[in-house]
Design a protein around this motif. Structure first.
Motif, mmCIF file in Angstrom:
data_model
loop_
_atom_site.group_PDB
_atom_site.id
_atom_site.type_symbol
_atom_site.label_atom_id
_atom_site.label_comp_id
_atom_site.label_asym_id
_atom_site.label_seq_id
_atom_site.Cartn_x
_atom_site.Cartn_y
_atom_site.Cartn_z
ATOM 1 N N ARG A 1 -0.170 -1.090 -10.132
ATOM 2 C CA ARG A 1 -0.655 0.218 -10.585
ATOM 3 C C ARG A 1 -0.002 1.375 -9.817
ATOM 4 O O ARG A 1 -0.014 2.512 -10.298
ATOM 5 C CB ARG A 1 -2.173 0.289 -10.467
ATOM 6 C CG ARG A 1 -2.890 -0.721 -11.368
ATOM 7 C CD ARG A 1 -4.389 -0.511 -11.400
ATOM 8 N NE ARG A 1 -5.035 -1.520 -12.230
ATOM 9 C CZ ARG A 1 -5.096 -1.449 -13.567
ATOM 10 N NH1 ARG A 1 -4.571 -0.396 -14.197
ATOM 11 N NH2 ARG A 1 -5.687 -2.407 -14.263
ATOM 12 N N ALA A 2 0.580 1.091 -8.659
ATOM 13 C CA ALA A 2 1.221 2.157 -7.880
ATOM 14 C C ALA A 2 2.495 2.672 -8.538
ATOM 15 O O ALA A 2 3.021 3.709 -8.147
ATOM 16 C CB ALA A 2 1.545 1.646 -6.475
ATOM 17 N N TYR B 1 2.959 -6.174 -16.883
ATOM 18 C CA TYR B 1 2.733 -4.834 -17.435
ATOM 19 C C TYR B 1 2.428 -4.894 -18.933
ATOM 20 O O TYR B 1 1.698 -4.049 -19.468
ATOM 21 C CB TYR B 1 3.951 -3.937 -17.170
ATOM 22 C CG TYR B 1 3.969 -3.393 -15.762
ATOM 23 C CD1 TYR B 1 2.994 -2.482 -15.344
ATOM 24 C CD2 TYR B 1 4.916 -3.801 -14.845
ATOM 25 C CE1 TYR B 1 2.998 -1.992 -14.042
ATOM 26 C CE2 TYR B 1 4.935 -3.311 -13.545
ATOM 27 C CZ TYR B 1 3.958 -2.403 -13.140
ATOM 28 O OH TYR B 1 3.947 -1.926 -11.858
ATOM 29 N N ARG B 2 2.950 -5.901 -19.602
ATOM 30 C CA ARG B 2 2.649 -6.061 -21.039
ATOM 31 C C ARG B 2 1.166 -6.306 -21.248
ATOM 32 O O ARG B 2 0.571 -5.835 -22.231
ATOM 33 C CB ARG B 2 3.473 -7.234 -21.587
ATOM 34 C CG ARG B 2 3.478 -7.338 -23.106
ATOM 35 C CD ARG B 2 4.453 -8.400 -23.539
ATOM 36 N NE ARG B 2 4.595 -8.428 -24.979
ATOM 37 C CZ ARG B 2 5.426 -9.237 -25.630
ATOM 38 N NH1 ARG B 2 6.185 -10.080 -24.926
ATOM 39 N NH2 ARG B 2 5.493 -9.216 -26.947
ATOM 40 N N GLN B 3 0.584 -7.032 -20.277
ATOM 41 C CA GLN B 3 -0.850 -7.304 -20.355
ATOM 42 C C GLN B 3 -1.682 -6.095 -19.929
ATOM 43 O O GLN B 3 -2.801 -5.885 -20.410
ATOM 44 C CB GLN B 3 -1.198 -8.511 -19.487
ATOM 45 C CG GLN B 3 -0.553 -9.812 -19.962
ATOM 46 C CD GLN B 3 -0.689 -10.940 -18.959
ATOM 47 O OE1 GLN B 3 -1.208 -10.744 -17.850
ATOM 48 N NE2 GLN B 3 -0.226 -12.137 -19.348
ATOM 49 N N VAL C 1 5.992 -4.870 -5.897
ATOM 50 C CA VAL C 1 5.380 -4.380 -7.141
ATOM 51 C C VAL C 1 4.333 -5.361 -7.651
ATOM 52 O O VAL C 1 3.260 -4.964 -8.128
ATOM 53 C CB VAL C 1 6.461 -4.137 -8.208
ATOM 54 C CG1 VAL C 1 5.832 -3.842 -9.568
ATOM 55 C CG2 VAL C 1 7.370 -2.983 -7.793
ATOM 56 N N SER C 2 4.613 -6.648 -7.518
ATOM 57 C CA SER C 2 3.677 -7.650 -8.023
ATOM 58 C C SER C 2 2.335 -7.584 -7.317
ATOM 59 O O SER C 2 1.308 -7.982 -7.886
ATOM 60 C CB SER C 2 4.272 -9.058 -7.882
ATOM 61 O OG SER C 2 4.358 -9.429 -6.502
ATOM 62 N N PRO D 1 0.813 -1.235 0.000
ATOM 63 C CA PRO D 1 0.000 0.000 0.000
ATOM 64 C C PRO D 1 0.840 1.275 0.000
ATOM 65 O O PRO D 1 0.345 2.347 -0.354
ATOM 66 C CB PRO D 1 -0.791 -0.120 1.318
ATOM 67 C CG PRO D 1 -0.797 -1.566 1.642
ATOM 68 C CD PRO D 1 0.522 -2.086 1.158
ATOM 69 N N HIS D 2 2.110 1.181 0.396
ATOM 70 C CA HIS D 2 2.983 2.355 0.450
ATOM 71 C C HIS D 2 3.824 2.526 -0.813
ATOM 72 O O HIS D 2 4.611 3.472 -0.901
ATOM 73 C CB HIS D 2 3.959 2.233 1.636
ATOM 74 C CG HIS D 2 3.300 2.089 2.965
ATOM 75 N ND1 HIS D 2 2.607 3.098 3.574
ATOM 76 C CD2 HIS D 2 3.240 1.010 3.818
ATOM 77 C CE1 HIS D 2 2.138 2.684 4.744
ATOM 78 N NE2 HIS D 2 2.517 1.413 4.913
ATOM 79 N N LEU D 3 3.676 1.645 -1.782
ATOM 80 C CA LEU D 3 4.590 1.597 -2.918
ATOM 81 C C LEU D 3 4.681 2.920 -3.670
ATOM 82 O O LEU D 3 5.765 3.366 -4.033
ATOM 83 C CB LEU D 3 4.174 0.476 -3.871
ATOM 84 C CG LEU D 3 5.076 0.265 -5.099
ATOM 85 C CD1 LEU D 3 6.496 -0.034 -4.658
ATOM 86 C CD2 LEU D 3 4.525 -0.862 -5.968
#
Length: 951
Positions: A882-883, A923-925, A877-878, A844-846
């Protein structure tokens, strides 16, 4: 009615003050000191002290005359100064008024010591109360120093100028502040310029030195009068007083450093003047001050071309200055074999250990070649023993400095060293211009039959080693064999300087191509220095040891094939060296260990080396200063030996813990009882560093055994060191040990994390650390970040209850502008590693920390630490891809450059590549025009991603 002393208290106080400086009766001295401590609370004590200080003819009831009276007056002035320092705010205004009014009489005293001590009191009063609290001070001192009334005695003018000089030194910034529309310096600077033509030499010298103190900050009033100052300096250039001429030379140096354009127009005349002063044979201090002009000028780019035409004059003067004087030659010539003589205690200078370097994830030699009595009264001798607190702030105890080096020509800065340093600087700036002038001198003197000329030529050759290496290099195949022959010169000073010069050229020998060249030059140089380490003259031993340490730094791993004979020589040195040179030998050993690593563990080296070190270890007490250097040496050796140190680990580990425990206990005792001497915490620092080396070297089973038997418990002791607020170096080393335990002994550390992690969190509090930056706080913070990262990496499950707190602390450090870049990097690595065990908590902090994380790690080389940081970051990140919207291109750049910079066989490859592949696939998807997104990147990054991840 003006205050007047009562005779009986005055008599008692005068007697106590006299006895307080008595060497002849220690009992009376101790009793007097105690009584004076109690007298501080006596009403009007400071009035009495001021009265005694300035009273030349006290009442007969005092019953002190001559030297006894002077001693009492000296002690009164010192005690008054200290009382003003400690209790100024508690002193009544009536008392301060009396002290200010009477103390100025002291600067008019016929006794020089009273005038000087009175100046200290005046300075302390102005420091504590501010210049606005004593508005009459500066006008009165200026009027007295300038003899405005025409009736001021010469000694009073000198005393006033001395006091004015001290006040100005202590209030340089305050005097340049606007006070009711005027800056005091607007008045003072012109007055000081006027005083420089006083008929009294001491006033001229002090006025000039006072102006000198303002030159670095160049206040407006001085800037406006700078042309006048230059004119006055030229006028004073040939002053008959040596101190005035010394200050003239110093002024030229200072002006050159801050306003070189003022020097340039006078360069031709200055060159001739400086050289003439440099060749002064009467006053070496004047000659040194003159020679220092070239140190400053040579490094100043604005003056570089102005000096170049005069190098044919300057360089010969420097070369002449490098020859020992006739007095030195008498003292040094024929110096014999003294290797068997014990060192004097005063010859062994304290050695200071290097604190444990701040753990970091990122990736010169000096020119100094190491190798006037007066009659004083008994009261002067007693004054020399006064506590250093009696010196004003910024005041140097020159007597102590003189005593430190008066018996050793090589222990103090002198014309020979200054000339050599200046030649080094000029050679580094002008290269061929200096070489072309120096070469004929070398040809003429290197083989000179008189040893002082030979010695100076060898020094000159060493001095130009850095700046003229390319020009000297064609001559080295002939010069090096000759230098090697000089290692057998009958004069120890020639052998000594030859060692130093060989050290300066060791880099050339190390980097020669081909086995034949190494055999012809490098090996003889190495063998020659090793042989001279066993010279029968201690000066030569010292120079050879220092030079061999330089060779070790240059050769690094190239020493591996020679490790066994090197160690054999070191072992022989351990059997031969006295106390002074043993410190240099430790440095040679630890430098070798640092560069050859496990090769040191071969049977032919480890056994004799450890036997010699352990023999020294057993000889030293826990209070020996030498032990600090030996502990530091051992910390390098155990790292090189690895598990081979296990045979010796137990006594080393146990003694280190004992030293740490006893030192911490003594520290607590000293805090509670001021009569207890505080311990030297360097013993703790070096003991911790050796413990860290043992933790890294031995196997987990052996370490578990050592820790289980430790008393007091190991991690309890480590916790105390991590909380040692008074000494940042102790905490810095303690956090290094904590990180070492996390990496090498995680099972031993795990049960104690509930006690240790809260301490780490407190250290990561930026409010605490930023306030102690000047005390080494950034190094502590760096190691705290590094150790927290190691804990997160190796014991992720054990930090589960602290993840949120660790995140907040590390995030603050990553974003803070108040800490060094290296600390940002360590904090970012730790933050990434925190994600290995708790990606869900960080996800949540990303968006908050991602960009700071990527910016910090962009500067860090790819290492195992960076691998694991990105591993944890990729997991975070995974969970919240979206962050990354604002910094996704930067993340892809990091992924692309991992392929370029990481070693193919790096352990992180098997973990990171799949994670990066999954990241890119995700991210490609998610990104509709993924190829368009990639086009934002640098073409080389695009190509790396397409090649590695088949995009």
């Amino acid at each position: 009615m003006a205050w007047q002393p009562q005779e009986e208290p005055l008599r008692q106080l005068a007697g106590l003050l006299k006895d307080s400086l008595s060497h002849y009766n220690p009992t009376a001295q101790k009793q007097a000191t105690l009584a004076l401590g109690q007298a501080k609370s006596y009403p009007d004590i400071n009035n009495y002290l001021a009265y005694l200080t300035v009273c030349r003819q006290p009442p007969d009831t005092i019953n002190l005359v001559g030297e006894d009276l002077n001693t009492a007056r000296y002690a009164a002035a010192i005690m008054l100064k200290n009382n003003m320092r400690d209790d100024y705010k508690k002193t009544s205004e009536e008392s301060l008024t009396y002290i200010r009014a009477s103390i100025l009489l002291g600067v008019q005293d016929s006794d020089t010591q009273i005038r000087n001590l009175t100046g200290n009191v005046i300075t302390e009063l102005s420091r504590q109360g501010g210049l606005l609290g004593w508005r009459e001070l500066l006008p009165e001192l200026l009027a007295m120093a300038g003899n405005d009334a025409g009736t001021v005695a010469p000694e009073a003018q000198e005393g006033a100028m001395g006091a004015l000089a001290k006040v100005c030194e202590d209030n340089r910034k305050a005097l340049d502040r606007d006070i009711q529309g005027q800056r005091p310096l607007d008045v003072i600077i012109p007055k000081l310029l006027g005083f420089t033509i006083s008929p009294l030499p001491k006033v001229r010298a002090l006025a000039l030195s006072t102006i000198l103190g303002f030159i670095p900050q160049m206040p407006q009033s001085l800037l406006l009068g700078l042309d006048s100052l230059m004119g006055r300096l030229l006028q004073l250039a040939n002053d008959p007083d040596m101190e005035v001429r010394r200050n003239v030379c110093r002024a030229f140096v200072s002006i050159a450093e801050v306003r070189p354009e003022k020097i340039a127009p006078y360069m031709e005349g200055l060159v001739d003047y400086i050289i003439a002063q440099q060749r002064n044979e009467v006053d070496e201090e004047l000659a040194v001050d003159a020679a220092e002009f070239w140190l400053s000028i040579g490094e100043h780019e604005a003056l570089r071309e102005h000096v170049r035409p005069y190098l044919p004059k300057v360089v010969p003067a420097l070369l002449d200055g490098m020859v020992y004087s006739e007095d030195d030659i008498v003292e040094l010539g024929g110096e014999g074999e003294d290797a068997q003589e014990d060192d004097k205690a005063e010859d062994i200078k304290p050695q200071f250990a290097k604190s444990k370097a701040a753990k970091n994830t990122t990736n010169g030699q000096t020119i100094v070649a190491t190798n006037g009595a007066g009659v004083a009264s008994a009261s002067d001798a007693r004054l020399a023993d006064l506590d250093e607190d009696d010196l004003s702030e910024g005041e140097i105890d020159e007597d102590a400095e003189d005593e430190d080096g008066e018996d050793d020509l090589e222990a103090s800065w002198n014309l020979r060293k200054c000339s050599g340093a200046a030649l080094d600087v000029l050679a580094s700036v002008y290269h061929r211009n200096v070489f072309d002038v120096t070469l004929p001198y070398l040809k003429q003197n290197l083989r000179h039959e008189e040893w002082p000329r030979r010695e100076a030529a060898v020094l000159a050759l060493g001095a130009i080693a850095t700046g003229c290496l390319d020009l000297v290099q064609p001559h080295l195949p002939d010069l090096v064999p000759y230098l090697l022959s000089l290692l057998n010169d009958p004069e120890p000073v020639v052998r000594s300087i030859t060692c130093w010069t060989l050290g300066r050229y060791s880099g050339w020998a190390v980097h020669l191509d081909g086995a034949e060249a190494k055999t012809q030059y490098f090996e003889p140089m190495m063998e020659g220095l090793l042989t001279k380490m066993l010279d029968n003259n201690k000066r030569v031993q010292e120079a050879a040891s220092a030079a061999f340490a330089v060779l070790e730094e240059q050769a690094t791993q190239q020493l591996m094939p020679y490790c066994e004979p090197i160690v054999q020589h070191f072992v022989r040195c351990f059997g031969k060296y006295k106390d002074k040179n043993i410190y240099l030998l430790y440095n040679c050993v630890q430098t070798l260990a640092e560069h050859v690593g496990p090769v040191l563990a071969r049977p032919g080296t480890v056994e004799p080396l450890m036997s010699a070190l352990i023999q020294r270890w057993n000889k030293l007490s826990d209070q020996s200063r030498e032990l600090v250097s030996l502990l530091e040496c051992f910390s390098f050796v155990v790292m090189a030996l690895g598990t081979h140190v296990e045979t010796f680990a137990a006594p080393l580990f146990t003694r280190c813990l004992r030293i740490i425990h006893e030192s911490l206990g003594q520290h607590l005792a000293a805090m509670n009882d001021h009569s207890v001497d505080p311990p030297d915490m360097e013993f703790v620092v070096t003991s911790l560093d050796l413990v860290g080396g043992i933790v890294q070297a031995v196997t987990p089973n052996k370490m578990a055994e050592l820790m289980a038997s430790a008393q007091p418990p190991f991690f309890e002791l480590l916790a105390f060191c991590m909380k040692h607020e008074e000494n940042p170096a102790v905490r810095q080393s303690a956090y290094a040990v904590l990180g070492d335990c996390a990496i090498n002994q995680p099972d031993q550390l795990k049960p104690f994390l509930t006690a240790l992690v809260p301490i780490v969190l407190r250290q990561l509090d930026l409010d605490t650390v930023v306030n102690e930056q000047s005390l080494g706080g950034s190094g502590v913070l760096s190691n705290a970040c590094w150790s927290s990262g190691e804990i997160c990496c190796h014991l992720p499950e054990a930090t589960a209850g602290y993840v949120e707190d660790l995140y907040q602390r590390l995030y603050s450090v990553v974003l803070s502008p108040d800490v060094p870049v290296s600390v940002h990097e360590n904090a970012a690595v730790a933050l990434g590693r925190l994600g290995m065990g708790a990606p869900g908590t960080l996800a949540p902090h990303l968006s908050d920390f991602a960009e700071g994380f990527l910016d910090a790690l962009e500067r860090v080389d790819w290492t195992e630490e960076k691998d694991t940081a990105f591993e944890g970051f990729a997991k975070v990140v995974s969970l919240n891809p979206r962050a990354m919207e604002q910094c996704l291109p930067k993340y892809f750049e990091a992924i692309a450059r991992y392929k370029i910079h990481a070693h193919p066989d790096a352990p992180g490859n098997e973990r990171l590549r799949p994670l990066f592949h999954d990241t890119i696939t995700g991210y490609r998807q998610m990104i509709p025009n993924f190829q368009g997104f990639l086009s934002q990147l640098d073409p080389s990054d695009q190509q790396a991603l397409r090649t590695t991840y088949q995009l």
